[in-house]
Write an enzyme that holds these catalytic residues in place. Structure first.
Site, PDB file in Angstrom:
ATOM      1  N   LYS A   1       0.856  -1.186   0.000  1.00  0.00           N
ATOM      2  CA  LYS A   1       0.000   0.000   0.000  1.00  0.00           C
ATOM      3  C   LYS A   1       0.898   1.244   0.000  1.00  0.00           C
ATOM      4  O   LYS A   1       1.969   1.247   0.628  1.00  0.00           O
ATOM      5  CB  LYS A   1      -0.888  -0.052   1.255  1.00  0.00           C
TER       6      LYS A   1
ATOM      7  N   SER B   1      -9.996  -0.784   7.237  1.00  0.00           N
ATOM      8  CA  SER B   1      -9.344  -0.568   5.939  1.00  0.00           C
ATOM      9  C   SER B   1      -8.659  -1.784   5.320  1.00  0.00           C
ATOM     10  O   SER B   1      -8.251  -1.740   4.156  1.00  0.00           O
ATOM     11  CB  SER B   1      -8.338   0.569   6.034  1.00  0.00           C
TER      12      SER B   1
ATOM     13  N   SER C   1      -9.489   1.633   3.126  1.00  0.00           N
ATOM     14  CA  SER C   1      -8.648   2.422   2.251  1.00  0.00           C
ATOM     15  C   SER C   1      -7.594   1.591   1.514  1.00  0.00           C
ATOM     16  O   SER C   1      -6.953   2.087   0.602  1.00  0.00           O
ATOM     17  CB  SER C   1      -7.948   3.527   3.043  1.00  0.00           C
TER      18      SER C   1
END
Ligand SMILES: *[C@@H]1O[C@H](CO)[C@@H](O)[C@H](O)[C@H]1NC(C)=O
Ligand SMILES: *[C@@H]1O[C@H](CO)[C@@H](O)[C@H](O)[C@H]1NC(C)=O
Length: 338
Positions: A112, A217, A193
């Site tokens: 990420k 997330s 996210s």
């Protein structure tokens, strides 16, 4: 690292999804090897029998990224050094004794975009504001991945600033990455996210990935894109070098296609890091030999599962999701006699 959908319902769904996936992955496997959908074990098996190299694997993923990413936007940057790292892994595999390498050795992983790497990649949480900034060192989890011999394939897109840019920004959108799309239904919410991590493993453009969670997330995008996410207890994995949201809640965990792959990645990244105090306490609870010892195909036999139907899963609702869920639950009941 927040999402706009109630995280509680998704964490329960993820847990059950993990169980369902672990059952389906324990079934018999056909032997023809294909990179698509290949698990870490499949890939290591192919390496061992010289049917695949890390270079071939990285070339395949880079090709898939150039084909699919213009639509899916799960990847923000590809590592210019990925092929070099693949060549190093291939050379090491030829030189070292069989069985002496970690199971992540030579396996490409996507991180990420809020997880720092001290290399040619940017670390920006999807924001143009951090483009070109220089991090002091690799994040604690990245150090462990490199030590395990994993190949850093690139950075995954995400909801910008992990969902804390605004309360109304769409899940999976960032100024740098554009709008990440759910590969199963392009118009569906990919959640966030850690959207890009989930989108990318779901669409086979990387083997495994890392996401982060403060509040849903990892679990929510794993659910929404039909993959497996594990949200570790805070401190089980190092937060050092990860763009923070909350010191009490931030945690870094795997997002992969199967439960086994997620556990292999968790084993590689969990543990002590001197740059994160919380890992001192948590690392004492890691079982000797890691979590993979609990990967047993019949682990669910005789177990009773509790489901909080109200308020999370009110099956009287009749929506497609609840119907699908009910039928998974019945499959479990049939297989395990409960
Ligand atoms: C990182 O950002 C710079 C812009 O500051 C860009 O030129 C470079 O290509 C980016 N790195 C990668 C690997 O995309
Ligand atoms: C089920 O619940 C969802 C979410 O609350 C709602 O959008 C949908 O209309 C409901 N479906 C039925 C058949 O009541």
């Amino acid at each position: 690292m927040a999402n706009n959908i109630s995280p509680g319902s998704f964490s329960l769904f993820s847990l059950l999804l993990m169980i369902v996936l672990s059952i389906s992955s324990s079934g018999s496997r056909v032997h023809a090897f294909s990179i698509e959908e290949a698990t870490i074990k499949d890939i290591q098996h192919a390496f061992k029998h010289s049917r695949l190299t890390s270079r071939k694997l990285v070339e395949f993923y880079i090709q898939e990224i150039s084909k699919l990413n213009p639509v899916l936007r799960g990847v923000i940057e590809v590592n210019p050094d990925a092929l070099y790292q693949a060549d190093v892994a291939d050379k090491e595999r030829r030189a070292r004794a069989r069985g002496s390498l970690s199971c992540l050795h030579g396996i490409p992983i996507l991180l990420k975009d809020n997880i720092a790497t001290k290399d040619k990649l940017n670390t920006t949480a999807g924001s143009i504001a951090l483009l070109g900034s220089v991090v002091p060192r690799d994040a604690g989890v990245v150090k462990k991945l490199r030590k395990a011999g994993a190949i850093i394939l690139g950075k995954a897109s995400m909801s910008e600033w992990a969902g804390f840019r605004s309360t109304t920004a769409p899940n999976g959108w960032s100024a740098r990455g554009g709008q990440g799309k759910n590969p199963y239904v392009l118009t569906a919410d990919p959640c966030g996210s850690s959207s890009g991590s989930a989108i990318s493993v779901a669409s086979n453009i990387v083997a495994v990935s890392l996401g982060t969670e403060t509040d849903g997330s990892i679990l929510c995008p794993a659910s929404a894109n039909s993959v497996v996410g594990i949200k570790p207890t805070v401190g089980l994995t190092s937060r050092a070098g990860v763009i923070p949201v909350s010191h009490r809640q931030d945690t870094i965990g795997p997002i992969c296609r199967t439960v086994s792959d997620a556990v292999y990645v968790l084993d590689a990244i969990a543990g002590l890091d001197y740059n994160d105090k919380a890992t001192r306490k948590a690392s004492r609870h890691i079982p000797y030999g890691g979590y993979r010892q609990f990967l047993k195909p019949h682990w669910l036999k005789g177990k009773r599962l509790g489901i909080v139907r109200n308020p999370f899963f009110d099956f009287s609702n009749g929506s497609a999701l609840t119907q699908a869920f009910e039928s998974h639950f019945n499959t479990l009941r049939l297989r395990f006699g409960r």
